[in-house]
Design an enzyme around this catalytic site. Structure first.
Site, short mmCIF file in Angstrom:
data_model
loop_
_atom_site.label_atom_id
_atom_site.label_comp_id
_atom_site.label_asym_id
_atom_site.label_seq_id
_atom_site.Cartn_x
_atom_site.Cartn_y
_atom_site.Cartn_z
N ALA A 155 -26.24 5.61 75.50
CA ALA A 155 -26.48 6.90 76.16
C ALA A 155 -26.45 6.74 77.67
O ALA A 155 -25.55 6.09 78.20
CB ALA A 155 -27.78 7.51 75.67
N CYS A 156 -27.43 7.30 78.37
CA CYS A 156 -27.42 7.30 79.83
C CYS A 156 -27.58 5.92 80.46
O CYS A 156 -27.35 5.75 81.65
CB CYS A 156 -28.51 8.24 80.36
SG CYS A 156 -28.21 9.98 79.98
N SER A 157 -27.98 4.94 79.67
CA SER A 157 -28.14 3.57 80.19
C SER A 157 -26.91 2.72 79.96
O SER A 157 -26.93 1.52 80.24
CB SER A 157 -29.35 2.91 79.53
OG SER A 157 -30.54 3.59 79.84
N SER A 333 -24.36 8.06 82.00
CA SER A 333 -24.37 6.66 82.46
C SER A 333 -23.73 6.47 83.82
O SER A 333 -24.01 5.49 84.52
CB SER A 333 -23.66 5.77 81.44
OG SER A 333 -22.28 6.05 81.40
#
Length: 377
Positions: A155-157, A333
């Site tokens: 995901a965003c990481s 990300s």
């Protein structure tokens, strides 16, 4: 063990921009249309009327002023409210590969490195256009890179997890150079008809080139340390959706798009990220006062202000914690890499900074870097 450096970054930015005012006008027209169609049920109390959004509400809630998207017309059509991206045949590059290739070429150009000298391509993003073949392998072929490639989703990481994965391979000696590419078509998984989240995301692609640093004499950032952590949570979730509805080939269902319990995310993620960064700094022997810059995940200005204050022990100066979400919105990300790419050239030799991304999972990744100067031979 080899040492690792970031030698180049690249950012692909779509040409189409949606301002808050444009977005609000489309959303409010949709809300009025929905309320009219469901007037009887609203009057009976079986349904609640949809309330209008506003530019002031969006700015106060997020700090976002605009966002870039691949398709503007579909998003702003009150009868549709999501992008229209034509399905591409199998013999044409996919959307993610196309924009990821652009960012990768810019990163290679910035570093003065040929694509053929790249040993690894990681496509790290919050959604993948298909299950297989890997988008990373498609980008590898389009780029003309060597070695191997694969996809990664945290995901965003995803960007910081990809950087740690590539850095570990370089440290171990299995590769010399790697591209971590983050093509984020967030407009495709966003629910543009939900007032609580319709303003959050935008589209972009970023790329980060990592190399062994013992042979480098040009400007670069030494990767001093990387650290990742995860903790399962359903408070940010996407059940499937993504690009299929944009081709008009799948039922448009709310439960298949981006879902978030914002209050719980704020309450649970902020201490998780702050504690993660503090532990990483202590583990590496870097004091908060040693950090000249924080390049944080670009999801929400209030979240970043809180984290910056917890890390530094005081409110950070704008130059110490640059935000780009006012222009790009949340790009999953890619956000921290955009901030790093656009706000790092002024750092001098010995300056240290921290790249940090966090999001669904929950997940959090951090990269401590130090500026180094010289001339590449």
């Amino acid at each position: 063990m080899h040492h690792v450096a970031i030698t180049g970054t690249g950012v692909f930015t779509p040409s189409a921009v949606i301002t808050n005012d444009e977005l609000v006008a489309a959303f409010n027209a949709y809300a009025d249309q929905w309320n009219a169609e469901n007037a009887a049920m609203i009057e009976s109390g079986a349904l609640e009327a949809k309330t209008h959004s506003s530019s002031d509400f969006i700015l106060a809630a997020s700090g976002i002023e605009q966002r870039y998207v691949l398709d503007k017309a579909g998003v702003l059509d009150p009868a549709r409210m999501f992008p229209r991206l034509a399905a591409r045949p199998d013999d044409q590059p996919g959307y993610m590969a196309e924009i990821g290739l652009d960012a990768a070429q810019k990163a290679l150009s910035a570093a003065g490195v040929a694509a053929a000298d790249v040993d690894l391509v990681i496509c790290a993003a919050s959604n993948m256009e298909r299950a297989y073949p890997a988008i990373g392998v498609e980008i590898q072929q389009l780029l003309g890179a060597g070695g191997f490639a694969f996809d990664m989703n945290v995901a965003c990481s995803s960007a910081t997890f990809g950087i740690q994965t590539a850095a570990d391979m370089i440290r171990a000696g299995s590769i010399r150079r790697a591209l971590v590419i983050n093509p984020e078509i967030c407009s495709a998984h966003l629910e543009w008809r939900d007032r609580d989240c319709h303003f959050i995301f935008g589209d972009v692609a970023t790329a980060t080139l990592l190399e062994r640093d013992e042979d480098l004499k040009g400007p670069h950032f030494k990767v001093l340390s990387t650290r990742c952590a995860t903790q399962f949570s359903n408070n940010i979730r996407n059940n499937n959706g993504y690009l299929r509805r944009t081709h008009d080939q799948m039922e448009d269902r709310r439960d298949m798009q981006f879902m978030q319990n914002g209050r719980k995310v704020f309450k649970e993620v902020l201490p998780l990220v702050s504690d993660h960064i503090a532990a990483h700094l202590a583990e590496t022997g870097v004091a908060a006062t040693d950090l000249r810059r924080l390049w944080l995940h670009q999801a929400n200005k209030t979240m970043n202000d809180y984290i910056g204050k917890k890390v530094l022990g005081r409110a950070p100066e704008p130059s110490e914690q640059p935000n780009i979400l006012q222009d790009y919105a949340n790009t999953s990300s890619a956000g921290s890499i955009i901030a790093f790419s656009q706000h790092s050239d002024d750092m001098t030799a010995g300056d240290k900074g921290l790249i940090c991304s966090f999001g669904a999972g929950y997940s959090v990744g951090s990269v401590i870097v130090e500026r180094s100067h010289g001339d590449r031979t």
